[in-house]
Design a protein around this motif. Structure first.
Motif, mmCIF file in Angstrom:
data_model
loop_
_atom_site.group_PDB
_atom_site.id
_atom_site.type_symbol
_atom_site.label_atom_id
_atom_site.label_comp_id
_atom_site.label_asym_id
_atom_site.label_seq_id
_atom_site.Cartn_x
_atom_site.Cartn_y
_atom_site.Cartn_z
ATOM 1 N N ALA A 1 0.832 -1.203 0.000
ATOM 2 C CA ALA A 1 0.000 0.000 0.000
ATOM 3 C C ALA A 1 0.870 1.258 0.000
ATOM 4 C CB ALA A 1 -0.931 -0.004 1.211
ATOM 5 N N THR B 1 1.950 1.860 -3.496
ATOM 6 C CA THR B 1 0.956 2.536 -4.337
ATOM 7 C C THR B 1 0.925 4.034 -4.043
ATOM 8 O OG1 THR B 1 -0.891 2.147 -2.781
ATOM 9 C CG2 THR B 1 -0.461 0.445 -4.434
ATOM 10 N N MET C 1 -4.201 2.508 2.273
ATOM 11 C CA MET C 1 -5.121 2.268 1.171
ATOM 12 C C MET C 1 -6.092 3.437 1.000
ATOM 13 S SD MET C 1 -6.048 -1.804 1.437
ATOM 14 C CE MET C 1 -7.177 -1.709 0.054
ATOM 15 N N SER D 1 -4.176 6.337 -0.513
ATOM 16 C CA SER D 1 -3.912 6.080 -1.928
ATOM 17 C C SER D 1 -5.162 6.324 -2.765
ATOM 18 C CB SER D 1 -3.421 4.639 -2.109
ATOM 19 O OG SER D 1 -3.146 4.373 -3.456
#
Length: 245
Positions: free
Chosen positions: A149, A152, A232, A235
């Motif tokens: 994560a 990303t 997450m 992101s």
């Protein structure tokens, strides 16, 4: 489903062709492992235990680097080359594309784990029970999710140079402060207090507990889950903001 499988295969092939990955994620951890278990005198009271402990440290170190740097920098390169824009005009959904990248990277992690575990057995004759080998491998594979994560998040950056610089610094800080290179217990008290709440320490601590005959604590698991959810959400938020702009 077929598109997802094909994209996963493509991601795996691209990583394996990356010399940067081969050096930093495979060669460097094995070199460090050899140095700190055979060259540097650590005065460990239990040499066999230290070799197993440090094998887990270097495997976690490898997977962290692969997640943060290999995945993140590759995503930035794709954005810079217009690949991400091209993907949007194809039938392949964004969610499938990102999921394939993370699954493909996880398959690469499995390779890294196998190679470094084998190196530990060959170099130092590390001997664990089949259960310990399997459980530590599973823990490292699943526990890498928060770092994927982070990868990303790095991938949201616009310039490859910026992403490379920030990911390198972040990777090294997490490794050192998380006790990958040296036990957290020998660091100053302030560093210990900070380190216990870092994702890197809780990631490594689960593997260390397994080779000592125990299991990851609930604190390790909950902290990693919390970081995964946080990264997450960040992101997803940043990606939506970029799409609007």
């Amino acid at each position: 489903m077929k598109a997802f499988q094909m994209q996963c295969k493509a991601e795996i092939k691209r990583v394996l062709r990356n010399r940067y990955f081969v050096f930093w994620s495979l060669a460097m951890p094995i070199i460090f492992y050899y140095i700190f278990t055979n060259v540097v005198n650590t005065n460990a009271p239990d040499p066999a235990g230290w070799k197993a402990h440090y094998l887990m440290s270097m495997t976690v170190f490898s997977v962290m680097g692969s997640s943060i740097m290999t995945l993140g920098i590759r995503m930035v390169q794709e954005r810079a080359q217009g690949w991400s824009t091209f993907i949007r005009i194809t039938p392949l959904k964004d969610s499938v594309y990102f999921a394939a990248q993370m699954v493909g990277q996880s398959m690469i992690h499995l390779l890294s784990i196998t190679v470094i575990f084998s190196a530990g057995a060959i170099i130092n004759g590390v001997s664990l029970t089949p259960f310990q080998w399997i459980m530590s491998a599973l823990w490292i594979l699943i526990g890498s999710m928060p770092f994927l994560a982070i990868g990303t998040l790095i991938g949201m950056m616009k310039k490859v140079e910026t992403a490379a610089g920030i990911s390198n610094v972040l990777y090294m800080v997490l490794a050192v402060a998380g006790g990958m290179w040296m036990p957290l217990e020998i660091m100053p008290k302030v560093m210990q207090n900070i380190g216990h709440w870092l994702p890197s320490y809780n990631f490594g601590n689960g593997a260390w507990a397994i080779v000592q005959g125990g299991a990851p604590s609930w604190k390790n698991i909950l902290i990693l889950i919390a970081y995964l959810v946080l990264f997450m959400l960040l992101s997803k938020y940043i990606r939506r903001k970029q799409e609007v702009m």
